[in-house]
Design an enzyme around this catalytic site. Sequence first.
Site, PDB file in Angstrom:
ATOM      1  N   CYS A  50       0.873  -1.166   0.075  1.00 42.52           N
ATOM      2  CA  CYS A  50       0.148   0.018   0.133  1.00 42.52           C
ATOM      3  C   CYS A  50       0.681   1.197  -0.114  1.00 42.52           C
ATOM      4  CB  CYS A  50      -1.025   0.044   1.148  1.00 42.52           C
ATOM      5  SG  CYS A  50      -2.097  -1.310   1.163  1.00 42.52           S
ATOM      6  N   ARG A 127      -7.752  -4.719  -2.487  1.00 46.99           N
ATOM      7  CA  ARG A 127      -7.310  -3.651  -3.286  1.00 46.99           C
ATOM      8  C   ARG A 127      -8.401  -3.263  -4.480  1.00 46.99           C
ATOM      9  NH1 ARG A 127      -2.605  -2.889  -1.460  1.00 46.99           N
ATOM     10  NH2 ARG A 127      -1.151  -4.817  -0.852  1.00 46.99           N
TER      11      ARG A 127
END
Length: 220
Positions: A50, A127
Amino acid sequence: MAESRIPRIMEPAPDFEAKSTQGLIRLSDYTSRGKWVLLFSHPADFTPVCSTEFIEFARSYDDFEKINVQLIGVSIDSVYSHIAWVRDLEQLGGVQIKFPVIADLDQKVSAAYGMVHEAAAETATIRAVFVIDPKSNVRALIYYPMQLGRNIDELFRVFQALQAADANGVSCPANWRPGQPVIVPAPATVEDAAKRTSGSNSGLDVQSWYLAKKELPLAK
């Protein structure tokens, strides 16, 4: 948590009001101003993959702004965690993170967009990417596993292609980039198919009765 459901392409994107690193925000605040929105979720703050994504989104922020796209991040961490992480990333990457990050502690946004997949994790958002147009319709959905970082160039290309398609009534072929030929709609009748292959289609590159391309005018 509210019932989770993944919005489908061309369905209205669920509106929301949520706390973020830039205060209270609403999806409709952006779309009502004619903005496209890239809504993306991440599993958790202070995670390696991330972090690389956020730095790259930050580096591309001005490019997205130029094509009228608002970036919005979301995860179920608190706003204080988001602030600490954003400050750390700005030092780590030498960039400024100008887009808001939603603190979805009650998982209302995550549930509305189907961002929690229990097979991957019972609480962490996967995601996910939602491409939302100025009419607040979902135009594209892209899901990634937790182990795979997103390709920011491809997400940027998705917006460029959809904007070109909307503005010109065309479609974009595989690997299309701005400046390359686009696909015109296929004929809907036998007569029109015959005309398409007659050799009298000025400005068209006719490869078959159903596949023809043309150049778009250069942007001023």
